[in-house]
Design an enzyme around this catalytic site. Sequence first.
Site, short mmCIF file in Angstrom:
data_model
loop_
_atom_site.label_atom_id
_atom_site.label_comp_id
_atom_site.label_asym_id
_atom_site.label_seq_id
_atom_site.Cartn_x
_atom_site.Cartn_y
_atom_site.Cartn_z
N ALA B 46 0.81 -1.22 0.00
CA ALA B 46 0.00 0.00 0.00
C ALA B 46 0.84 1.27 0.00
CB ALA B 46 -0.98 0.00 1.19
N ILE B 47 1.96 1.22 -0.71
CA ILE B 47 2.87 2.37 -0.68
C ILE B 47 2.91 3.05 -2.05
CG2 ILE B 47 5.31 3.02 -0.51
CD1 ILE B 47 5.58 0.89 1.64
N HIS B 49 5.51 4.59 -3.92
CA HIS B 49 6.97 4.60 -3.82
C HIS B 49 7.55 5.87 -4.44
CE1 HIS B 49 7.61 0.49 -2.35
NE2 HIS B 49 6.57 0.15 -3.08
N ILE B 333 3.41 -7.18 -13.87
CA ILE B 333 3.43 -5.97 -13.05
C ILE B 333 3.77 -6.34 -11.61
CG2 ILE B 333 2.13 -3.96 -12.29
CD1 ILE B 333 2.52 -4.10 -15.33
#
Lengths: 116, 483, 428
Positions: B46-47, B49, B333
Site C-alpha cells: 500500500a505504498i 513509492h 506488473i
Amino acid sequence: MKQEVICVICPRGCRLTVDPENDYKVTGNFCAKGVPYGKAELINPTRVVTSTVKIDGEKITRCPVKTDQAIPKKEIKNIMQEINQVNLNAPVKAGDIVIQNILNTDANLVVTRDID
Amino acid sequence: MHDVLIIGAGCVGSCVAYELSKYNLNVLLLDKENDVALGASRANTAIVHGGYDPDPNTLMGKYNVRGAKKCMELVETLDIEFRKTGSLVVAFNDKEMETVKQTYERGLANGCPNMEIWDAEQVHAHEPNISKDIIGALWVPESGVMNPWEFTISHVEVAVREGVDLELNQKVVDLIDQGDSWLVKTETDEFETKYVVNAAGVHSDEIHNLVAEPAYAIHPTRGQYYLLDRSQGEIVNSVIFPTPNEQTKGILVSPTIHFHTLVGPDAERIPDKEDTSTTRDGLDYIAGEATRCVPGLNFRTNIRNYAGVRANSDLNDFFVDFIARDILELGAIKSPGLTCSPVLAEEGVKMLKEKGLKLEEKSNWDGTRKVTRFKTLSPEDKQKALERNPKYGRVICRCEHITEGEIIDALERGMPVTSLDAVKRRCGTGMGRCQGGFCGPRIVEILARETGIDVEDVLQDKLGSYIITGRTKTNEKPEVTKS
Amino acid sequence: MKQIKEYELIIIGGGPAGLGAALSAHQNGLKDILIVERDIFLGGILNQCIHNGFGLHYFGEELTGPEYSQRFIDQLEDTSIEVKLDTMAMNLENTEDYRFVHIMNMEEGYQILKAKAVILAMGCRERTRMQIQIPGTRASGIILAGQAQQYVNLEGLMIGKKVIVLGSGDVGLIMARRLTLEGAEVVACVEVMPHLGGLNRNYVQCLKDFDIPLYLSHTITNIRGQRRVEGVTVQEVDSNGKPIPGTEKDYDVDTVLLSVGLIPENELSSEAGVELDPRTSGPIVYENDETSSPGIFACGNVLHVHDLVDHVTEEAEAAGYAAACYVKDGGCVTENATRIELKPDSNITYTVPQHIRLEDIEKNVRIYFRVRQNYHDPVQVLVRDGNNNQIAKFKRPYMFPGEMENIRLPRQLLDRVVGNELTISVEE
C-alpha cells in the site's frame, strides 16, 4: 459395572465412581452433595433444555424458550423436534407457556423473553 | 462489439478503464472474481513509492517518479485515502550506508525529488522508536501510504459511471482472432472486441501464451504481513525500509492510512498463484526482521495477518507491448506496479491510439469522485450530513466508527457489492481490532436488505466463501448423536 | 452540535452491568440518569445467552440470560431512568467538574451530553483468530463463538455443518451444544491449555452428553480452504504451548468456532485518559470502582472479564452507589487518603481493585482475583503487607483459573497494614 461421573454441583468437578450393583454407592466425592448427584446421573439423568422457536416479532424472528424443569436426558432429541415445529405470534411475555407438559415430562416449554 | 476489452480489474486494468472512459468508446472491463482488486492489488504494501529503487534503465525506473506524482493528484481527484508520510531507507553500518548512497544516486537518475541523506541524529529525531544502532538513512519525502483497494475501486466506480461496462465472474479462457476483431471466450460467455488489453496481473503470462510465444515466466512470489493495532500509538512516522541486499528488499515497517502499523513482506516463491495462506515460519521471520529495525513492535497487538502474491518474473521489469494484432499487454506488473499503474494506463492508451483506436473526447466527462467519511467530518459537516441522511447516525463498525449511511453509499456507487469484504474494501468496516466480530452480522443484514439477496447468499469474500449454511427451525429432524 | 441536557449520571452500556449500576444509583438518590445502549435492545450479551445457569447467587434460582436481564429491565419502568437505544457513545471527555459524553443516533444525530459522573459498562469483545495468530488461509467459516451465538440464537441462521471448536471457554462449550441441537456435527473441542477453560458443568452437559471429544494441550496449527474452510490441522502442544512435530492430525470441517478469550473494550476509556491495567485490559480502579479519572467509574466486563453475571451485578451495584455518592457529595473520597497498592503474587493473574483508599472503606473491601493454575486440593489465600506480615488468610477447598475468586478484607485489618501495599498469594 461401575461408572465414572463428573460431578457438576460445584466447579471442583469431583470424579465420582457409581456402582449400580451396590445400591448406586458413590465414591470419590469430596462433599455430601456428590452422592445424590452421582446416583441420579445413573438412574435418570435430567437436563433443562433451552432453545429458540420461530416468532413473527417486529425486530426479531426467534424467541428463546426453556423447559421450566429438568426433563429426562433421553428425551432431549424428541423435545427438540417438538420445539422446531412451533410458530409463535408476537407479542409474548417471559413465562408464557408455549407447550404444556411437553411429551408428558411434566415440564412446560416457556418463553424466556418479552418480545413485541 | 466492444472497442476495447480489458482483462483484469486490478489497479492497472482499472486505470486503463478510467483513462478510456474519457472517450466515446464502448469499453468492457472483465475480472474473473466477484469484485475488482482481488489479486495483487488487494494484498500489498500500500505504498506510493518515491522512485529511488528501480533500475533507471527499466520501465519501472522510467515510470515510478511520474507515477508517484500522478498518484498524488489522483488521491485528490478521486478522494482516495492517502498520507504523505515519506520513507526512510536505513543503514546499520558503513557498508549499508554505501548502498544507501548508491540508492540516492539511482533516485537522482530516476528524477526522484527532494531526497536527503540523513545522519543518525536526524533519523532518530524523526523516528524516535527505531533502532539506536542505525547510523544513517536516505530520506524520501515524496512518497506515502495509500488505500490500494480504494485506488482501484474508485477508478472503476468513475469508469462505470462514465459508461464503461463491468462484468465480474468472467474468467478468460481463450482469445480467437476473427480477422478484424477478437472473440474473447470466458468460462460462461463470449465477447467481441476490436482491441484487447491484457492486465491480468499474476495471470498475465497465461493470457499472453494464448496468443503469443512465451516471452517471460511469472514466478508467483508470496509476501506475508502483520497489521498491528493503533492501540500502541504510532510507532513509526514514515515507511521504514532496511537497506536492500541482493536477496531481498527487506521487511519494512510502515504506518497505514488508518494509523495502524503494517509489517512485512517476506518474499517466497510458491507454485500456486492463488495461495495467499500465511505460515508460522513466514510470520516468525517477518517479526524477527522487523524487530531489528523497530525494537518496540508489539506483535500481540496483531489485528490481521494476510498474504499477497506478486507477479515477479524473470524479466525483472514490466512487460508493455503488443503481443498480437490489437492485443496490448500491460503484464508482469510487480512492485512498484501500484504507483506506476496510472502511467501504464496513459502509455497504454497512447499505444492503442497509435494502433488506430479513435480517441474522441466526451464533452461531459467527469473524472472526479467524492465520498462521505463520516468520522473525519467537522462537527458542522457531521450535522449537515445527518440532515441529508440520518443513517450516518447509526454506527455499524464500532472499532472504526463506520456508519450505515456510508455502507449504503458504497452500495449505490454503481458496482455490485455482495460480500462483507467488498464492503470492507469500500468503507473500512471490520478493519479494526474486532475484525468484524460485532459488525459482521449487521452488515450481512444490510447487504441482504439493500441488494435484495438472501442472507444465505451474502459472502465473506470470493465466490464460494459463504457465511450462512441454513436456517434454524426449518422443521428438519435434528441429529443428536446420543440421548 | 448542541449541548442538550445535563445528567447527574450517564451510564455507557445497557447490559447487566449498566442496568445494575443504573438501578443502584437510582436507589441511592439520583434522578437524572441516562443509559446509552448501542443495540436496539437492553440486556447486552445476555440476549443471546439463551442457556440457563444465571442468577444462582443473586436470585437464588437458575435463570436463562434473557430472564436474568428481564428482571432488571422490568424494574426500570418504575424509575426516572432514561434509556437511549441504538445509540453509540462516540467519545468521552473528562474535565474537572463535568464529563462530556458524545453520542450519536439516527433520531437525534450527534449530541454532546454533560454529566457529573459517568459509569463505563461497555462490556468486552472476543479475541480473534488473528490475535492468536493461527496461520493458514483466510477462508469464510472461521467464526467467533459469541458471533455464532448471535447468528444462531437471535437471527435463526446456521453458521456451519461440520464444526471444530478451538478453546474450551464456556461460550465455546455452550455453542458446541447449541449447534449440535440445531443439527450441526461438532467433531471436537480443542484446548491449548492442559485444563478446561470453562466450567465442568458445561463440559459434562455440552460435550460429554453429546459425545464430543475434548483434546487438552492441543491446538489448531493450520487452516485449509481458499474460499470456505475445508479443514484444519490439530497438533498436540508441549508444556510451553509449542506444537509437537509428528502429532499432526487433520479434520475435514467447514467451520472453525473460536472461543479463545474475551478482552474488555476500553477504547473509549483510554481516549478519555482513563488509566488501564495491562493485566485485566480494564481500567485501574479504587475500592469504589472509581477509575484514575475522578467521576468516571467502571463495572462489569469492561473492568475485568467475569465468569458469573451475578458478580457483575454485585460490582455494578457498588459502582452505582459510588457514583451516587460522588454526585451528591462530590465523592466519598477523603482528601489525601492513605493509598494501599494491591499486588498479585506470581500465582495470581490480577486483582480488582488495584488500589484502595483506606479512609474510604466503611466496613470492608471486596477484592476480586483469578489464579493462574488449577488447584484441586485445598489452598490458602494469603494477604501480606509491605513488611511481609500476614494480614489475613482465607481457605478455599479448590481454585481454578476459570473461576473468579473474591475475598473480603475488613477495615480493622487494613488499619494494620505497613508499607502501603498488600500482596495476595495462593499457597497449597
